[in-house]
Design a protein around this motif. Structure first.
Motif, PDB file in Angstrom:
ATOM      1  N   THR A 121       1.103   1.347  -6.720  1.00 55.79           N
ATOM      2  CA  THR A 121       0.323   2.634  -5.971  1.00 55.79           C
ATOM      3  C   THR A 121       0.693   3.940  -6.896  1.00 55.79           C
ATOM      4  O   THR A 121       0.089   4.856  -7.062  1.00 55.79           O
ATOM      5  N   ALA A 135     -10.532   1.540 -10.103  1.00 57.85           N
ATOM      6  CA  ALA A 135     -11.445   0.816  -9.006  1.00 57.85           C
ATOM      7  C   ALA A 135     -11.269  -0.682  -8.916  1.00 57.85           C
ATOM      8  O   ALA A 135     -11.127  -1.360  -7.898  1.00 57.85           O
ATOM      9  N   ASP A 149       0.706  -1.288   0.109  1.00 56.95           N
ATOM     10  CA  ASP A 149       0.039   0.025   0.106  1.00 56.95           C
ATOM     11  C   ASP A 149       0.727   1.231   0.089  1.00 56.95           C
ATOM     12  O   ASP A 149       0.299   2.451  -0.089  1.00 56.95           O
ATOM     13  N   LEU A 193      -5.845  -4.224  -4.253  1.00 58.62           N
ATOM     14  CA  LEU A 193      -5.115  -3.733  -3.057  1.00 58.62           C
ATOM     15  C   LEU A 193      -6.078  -4.071  -1.829  1.00 58.62           C
ATOM     16  O   LEU A 193      -5.290  -4.549  -0.889  1.00 58.62           O
ATOM     17  N   PHE A 194      -7.320  -3.833  -1.989  1.00 57.63           N
ATOM     18  CA  PHE A 194      -8.158  -4.218  -0.632  1.00 57.63           C
ATOM     19  C   PHE A 194      -8.155  -5.676  -0.228  1.00 57.63           C
ATOM     20  O   PHE A 194      -8.002  -6.026   0.612  1.00 57.63           O
ATOM     21  N   ALA A 254      -7.872  -1.047  -7.131  1.00 57.02           N
ATOM     22  CA  ALA A 254      -8.130  -0.654  -5.549  1.00 57.02           C
ATOM     23  C   ALA A 254      -8.766  -1.878  -4.851  1.00 57.02           C
ATOM     24  O   ALA A 254      -8.557  -2.135  -3.881  1.00 57.02           O
ATOM     25  N   SER A 256      -5.140  -6.812   1.644  1.00 55.23           N
ATOM     26  CA  SER A 256      -5.080  -6.374   2.990  1.00 55.23           C
ATOM     27  C   SER A 256      -6.032  -7.356   3.589  1.00 55.23           C
ATOM     28  O   SER A 256      -5.757  -7.830   4.683  1.00 55.23           O
ATOM     29  N   LEU A 257      -7.288  -7.621   2.957  1.00 56.49           N
ATOM     30  CA  LEU A 257      -8.538  -8.566   3.784  1.00 56.49           C
ATOM     31  C   LEU A 257      -7.791  -9.963   4.001  1.00 56.49           C
ATOM     32  O   LEU A 257      -7.706 -10.436   5.029  1.00 56.49           O
TER      33      LEU A 257
END
Lengths: 267, 274
Positions: free
Chosen positions: A221, A237, A204, A243-244, A240, A247-248
């Motif tokens: 990024t 999107a 990130d 990326l999310f 993004a 993390s999850l």
């Protein structure tokens, strides 16, 4: 009216709903738009499609950027985990008051604003020829992620029962064997979670990467940053969302690792 | 025990890395800020005398201050609600506050752009239900910056407050109202002072972190919302103006450092029970 239980209960309900909307709306909108079948940004989307993911994975700019990010985060998280864990072990056993000073210095990159670290590293790395190289980015990311490993492992060591090591040694284990068979297995959940933290942060990270990258070596990024400044196209999107999801995934893996070891899930 | 004599070597990699690739670069920055174009404090004098730099410094403090205030105003009811909800709702609230924490700032800022821009979701929606005729300017201005920053920084306010509020005995408030205080008076004279430690910790955290913010103001703000971090980036990236950028970085470093020391001192004083 202010005395009534119903009024306060209702007000609390309103606050809760507004909070959830404020915190989650941006994320939900991004996820939904990334699966949009429309050719431009519109909400709610007219239908479901994977076209933006297809666009992302067929566009060499994005695949190369994603690949670059991976080539940075894997070695950076690995090095940060080894150095951070070693430092945490040493500091945990140090009795001199220098331990506090050294810990403070090692934690500094987490405390001081990242822009300062970024400018400083950029200035020096340009002289050392590390600007625009993968090595430079990896080292910079190690600096940024090491404090996370250090603090996660240190928190674990603070509640670690040192008598277990003494017991092993008394039973004839060598120091290395004690470490390998007793200490490491007991602290491994926190080492693991420190490494996952490091990976997420590296993936990130934007500010330091912005200074150190060139069009040839450009993590995802930084690529996103230059695209967002141009226009808001649904491909971003999709990125993004990737990326999310990363993390999850890390968060879930951390939860699983902790549950296995019987530790309470942390933040 | 077994590592006692050799443990120092375990520190070597981390200390060398941080020393060479962090401490040295930062001191290099400090040196450049006072040695160019000639030795002296001229770069600092420029920062504190020219209107444009003073404007950015003021922006930084103002945005950080308003962000802190908004976080407190929003964080307080949220933390209160969190402390007094059923376990299930509490979980949902904690999850909501923490999820943005786990998403990159870049992703969040992009999402706000999609929602807030002139052809964005919110403007479309408001126009659709006939509430507005012209699209509103919700982003690329101070409003956008504050909206984005408060969302990111709210957890730093909510969790310290939450931990204090869960420990407050509700009977203090009842005692005050039973003794004749109006609920409002009881709140300000009894309840709020009890929350003060959490509020102070949260406020300092939010304020310090906001001072160095870069991505959110850069993406969601306009030309009038430039903060110090953005100025440092532009000075280096566009003008290669190292002396001034270094001096700005040192100003930011010293500012946050002093605040940090202050917070630690406050925590220590409180720890002694004064």
């Amino acid at each position: 009216m202010f005395q009534s239980e119903r009024f306060w209960g209702g007000l609390r309900g309103v606050i809760n709903v507004l909070l959830v909307i404020y915190m989650l709306a941006p994320l939900v909108v991004t996820l939904v738009i990334s699966f949009s079948s429309a050719l431009y940004l519109t909400f709610p989307p007219p239908g479901f499609s994977l076209q933006w993911y297809e666009k992302m994975f067929s566009n060499p700019t994005w695949t190369r950027a994603l690949w670059t990010s991976l080539k940075i985060l894997v070695p950076a998280a690995f090095i940060a985990t080894i150095c951070g864990t070693a430092a945490a072990l040493a500091l945990n056993r140090m009795t001199s008051r220098w331990a506090l000073v050294i810990r403070g210095v090692l934690m500094a990159p987490l405390i001081i604003p990242v822009i300062i670290t970024a400018a400083a590293i950029f200035g020096v790395f340009r002289i050392w020829g590390l600007y625009g190289t993968l090595h430079g980015l990896i080292i910079a990311h190690v600096i940024l992620t090491l404090p996370f490993v250090l603090s996660t492992v240190s928190a674990n060591l603070a509640v670690f029962d040192r008598r277990l090591e003494d017991a092993a040694m008394n039973c004839g284990a060598t120091p290395w064997m004690t470490f390998r068979r007793v200490t490491l297995p007991l602290i491994s959940p926190s080492v693991m979670s420190g490494m996952l933290f490091a990976m997420v942060i590296s993936f990130d990270e934007l500010i330091v990467s912005l200074f150190l990258s060139t069009p040839r070596v450009r993590p995802v990024t930084v690529q996103m940053w230059s695209n967002i400044k141009g226009d808001t196209d649904p491909t971003i999107a999709a990125i993004a969302t990737v990326l999310f999801m990363f993390s999850l995934l890390a968060l879930l893996m951390d939860g699983i690792a902790r549950r296995r070891s019987g530790q309470a899930p942390g933040l | 025990m077994f590592l006692k004599n050799r443990n120092i070597w375990l520190l070597a990699p981390a200390v060398l890395l941080i020393g060479i690739c962090f401490l040295f670069p930062v001191s290099w920055l400090l040196q450049r800020s006072v040695s160019e174009p000639v030795w002296g404090l001229q770069n600092y004098i420029t920062i504190f005398s020219k209107t444009i730099y003073l404007g950015v410094l003021w922006n930084t403090v103002a945005i950080a201050g308003v962000t802190t205030l908004l976080c407190a105003l929003i964080g307080f009811p949220v933390a209160y609600s969190m402390a007094h909800s059923s376990p299930w709702i509490r979980k949902v609230l904690i999850f909501s506050v923490l999820i943005p924490f786990w998403t990159s700032i870049l992703v969040r800022s992009f999402a706000w752009l999609v929602i807030l821009q002139r052809g964005g979701i919110l403007n479309d929606f408001l126009a659709g239900i006939g509430l507005i005729a012209e699209p509103l300017d919700l982003v690329y201005n101070r409003f956008g910056v504050l909206l984005g920053m408060v969302q990111v920084l709210l957890p730093f306010m909510v969790f310290p407050l939450f931990s204090v509020i869960t420990r407050i005995d509700g009977s203090y408030f009842s005692a005050a109202t039973n003794l004749g205080a109006t609920p409002i008076r009881a709140f300000f004279r009894v309840y709020l002072p009890l929350c003060l430690p959490g509020l102070a910790t949260g406020a300092m955290l939010v304020f310090i972190i906001s001072l160095g913010y870069f991505i959110t103001p850069a993406l969601l703000g306009g030309r009038g919302d430039i903060m110090i971090a953005q100025l440092i980036f532009e000075r280096i990236d566009e003008f290669g103006d190292w002396p001034l950028a270094s001096a700005l970085a040192i100003v930011l470093l010293v500012g946050t450092g002093l605040l940090f020391v202050l917070v630690n001192a406050l925590i220590k004083i409180r720890g002694r029970g004064i």
